[in-house]
Design a protein around this motif. Structure first.
Motif, PDB file in Angstrom:
ATOM      1  N   ILE A 155       0.840  -1.198   0.000  1.00  0.00           N
ATOM      2  CA  ILE A 155       0.000   0.000   0.000  1.00  0.00           C
ATOM      3  C   ILE A 155       0.878   1.252   0.000  1.00  0.00           C
ATOM      4  O   ILE A 155       0.661   2.193  -0.759  1.00  0.00           O
ATOM      5  CB  ILE A 155      -0.941   0.002   1.215  1.00  0.00           C
ATOM      6  CG1 ILE A 155      -1.940  -1.149   1.123  1.00  0.00           C
ATOM      7  CG2 ILE A 155      -1.686   1.340   1.330  1.00  0.00           C
ATOM      8  CD1 ILE A 155      -2.740  -1.379   2.388  1.00  0.00           C
ATOM      9  N   THR A 156       1.897   1.257   0.856  1.00  0.00           N
ATOM     10  CA  THR A 156       2.806   2.399   0.944  1.00  0.00           C
ATOM     11  C   THR A 156       3.561   2.596  -0.361  1.00  0.00           C
ATOM     12  O   THR A 156       3.674   3.720  -0.872  1.00  0.00           O
ATOM     13  CB  THR A 156       3.808   2.191   2.099  1.00  0.00           C
ATOM     14  OG1 THR A 156       3.101   2.150   3.330  1.00  0.00           O
ATOM     15  CG2 THR A 156       4.823   3.320   2.138  1.00  0.00           C
ATOM     16  N   ALA A 157       4.098   1.538  -0.913  1.00  0.00           N
ATOM     17  CA  ALA A 157       4.898   1.634  -2.135  1.00  0.00           C
ATOM     18  C   ALA A 157       4.087   2.193  -3.292  1.00  0.00           C
ATOM     19  O   ALA A 157       4.562   3.055  -4.048  1.00  0.00           O
ATOM     20  CB  ALA A 157       5.460   0.261  -2.496  1.00  0.00           C
ATOM     21  N   ASP A 158       2.862   1.740  -3.447  1.00  0.00           N
ATOM     22  CA  ASP A 158       2.044   2.211  -4.561  1.00  0.00           C
ATOM     23  C   ASP A 158       1.566   3.643  -4.341  1.00  0.00           C
ATOM     24  O   ASP A 158       1.405   4.406  -5.297  1.00  0.00           O
ATOM     25  CB  ASP A 158       0.862   1.273  -4.787  1.00  0.00           C
ATOM     26  CG  ASP A 158       1.284  -0.029  -5.465  1.00  0.00           C
ATOM     27  OD1 ASP A 158       2.352  -0.028  -6.110  1.00  0.00           O
ATOM     28  OD2 ASP A 158       0.571  -1.031  -5.347  1.00  0.00           O
ATOM     29  N   ILE A 167       4.427   9.341   2.769  1.00  0.00           N
ATOM     30  CA  ILE A 167       3.373   8.596   3.458  1.00  0.00           C
ATOM     31  C   ILE A 167       3.878   7.231   3.922  1.00  0.00           C
ATOM     32  O   ILE A 167       4.738   6.630   3.276  1.00  0.00           O
ATOM     33  CB  ILE A 167       2.136   8.438   2.547  1.00  0.00           C
ATOM     34  CG1 ILE A 167       0.886   8.112   3.372  1.00  0.00           C
ATOM     35  CG2 ILE A 167       2.376   7.388   1.474  1.00  0.00           C
ATOM     36  CD1 ILE A 167      -0.401   8.249   2.589  1.00  0.00           C
ATOM     37  N   GLN A 168       3.365   6.775   5.059  1.00  0.00           N
ATOM     38  CA  GLN A 168       3.788   5.484   5.596  1.00  0.00           C
ATOM     39  C   GLN A 168       2.572   4.756   6.165  1.00  0.00           C
ATOM     40  O   GLN A 168       2.003   5.182   7.167  1.00  0.00           O
ATOM     41  CB  GLN A 168       4.826   5.671   6.701  1.00  0.00           C
ATOM     42  CG  GLN A 168       5.373   4.382   7.273  1.00  0.00           C
ATOM     43  CD  GLN A 168       6.332   3.678   6.335  1.00  0.00           C
ATOM     44  OE1 GLN A 168       7.339   4.245   5.933  1.00  0.00           O
ATOM     45  NE2 GLN A 168       6.016   2.455   5.970  1.00  0.00           N
ATOM     46  N   THR A 186       1.595   7.362   9.092  1.00  0.00           N
ATOM     47  CA  THR A 186       1.838   8.803   9.024  1.00  0.00           C
ATOM     48  C   THR A 186       1.630   9.324   7.610  1.00  0.00           C
ATOM     49  O   THR A 186       1.742   8.580   6.638  1.00  0.00           O
ATOM     50  CB  THR A 186       3.271   9.152   9.473  1.00  0.00           C
ATOM     51  OG1 THR A 186       4.214   8.458   8.629  1.00  0.00           O
ATOM     52  CG2 THR A 186       3.506   8.756  10.931  1.00  0.00           C
ATOM     53  N   THR A 187       1.336  10.613   7.528  1.00  0.00           N
ATOM     54  CA  THR A 187       1.171  11.240   6.227  1.00  0.00           C
ATOM     55  C   THR A 187       1.416  12.734   6.350  1.00  0.00           C
ATOM     56  O   THR A 187       1.544  13.259   7.451  1.00  0.00           O
ATOM     57  CB  THR A 187      -0.234  10.987   5.652  1.00  0.00           C
ATOM     58  OG1 THR A 187      -0.279  11.453   4.278  1.00  0.00           O
ATOM     59  CG2 THR A 187      -1.303  11.712   6.452  1.00  0.00           C
TER      60      THR A 187
END
Length: 215
Positions: A155-158, A167-168, A186-187
């Motif tokens: 999800i994070t990578a995309d 974003i994490q 986090t974002t």
């Protein structure tokens, strides 16, 4: 309310059209100053022209329920690749594992904005319904079921591939051990703006998927 995780040394303000946006920027800054101790970040972009306004847009916050947006995007990307279907059933089980040590934890209906799924444990729900509850009702239960299926790292990578550079997404909701260890989602305001822009501009998935996301 979101707690700041990391603050850059200097406040960033980027305005593509100073004459048009200077008054708005000043009014926003003044409004923030009225609340002692308030931590606020703003990222504004007009998709029809180059107007951009940013106030602490790269400050990292606890993502809270805003992390459900990249989860939705990833779900539809999997649908686009054919690895998942929106009508695909998923068993509703209130049992999740902490990312700290793999220990089990459960969610409480009292802490969730949507209690419906708690009355259906042991039954099945489609991915379409779970996504709908995650986004329109902010269901934590539905969110955890979907994240468990998709994998937070993917999800994070995309999301970062769409321009959400900081974003994490680490975990589902209510993982108390992870929260206490500081392992939070986090974002930044900038990153959320980039994801919403990608949905609006049709870059977050196929035309059918981005239309469904907007709806």
């Amino acid at each position: 309310a979101c707690a700041v995780v990391q603050r850059p040394q200097q406040t960033r303000i980027a305005v593509a059209n100073p004459a048009a946006l200077d008054s708005v920027r000043n009014r926003i800054a003044e409004r923030i100053r009225r609340v002692p101790g308030a931590e606020v970040a703003v990222w504004y972009r007009d998709l029809g022209n180059a107007d951009t306004l940013a106030l602490d847009a790269d400050v990292s916050f606890h993502a809270a329920s805003t992390m459900k947006v990249p989860v939705m995007i990833e779900l539809f990307r999997r649908v686009d690749t054919g690895t998942l279907r929106l009508d695909q059933p998923l068993r509703i089980e209130n049992r999740f594992t902490s990312i700290v040590d793999g220990s089990p934890f459960t969610l409480s209906a009292n802490d969730d904005s949507d209690s419906t799924l708690y009355h259906r444990i042991g039954q099945e729900a489609s991915l379409r319904e779970l996504n709908q509850r995650m986004i329109t009702r902010s269901s934590n239960f539905a969110t955890n079921l979907i994240i468990q299926l998709l994998d937070a790292k993917t999800i994070t990578a995309d999301a970062r591939a769409l321009g959400a550079r900081d974003i994490q997404v680490r975990r589902g909701v209510e993982d108390t051990k992870a929260f206490e260890a500081g392992l939070n989602n986090t974002t930044t305001a900038h990153d959320l703006g980039m994801l919403l822009a990608a949905i609006e501009q049709g870059r977050a998935g196929s035309p059918a998927s981005t239309k469904a996301m907007r709806e």
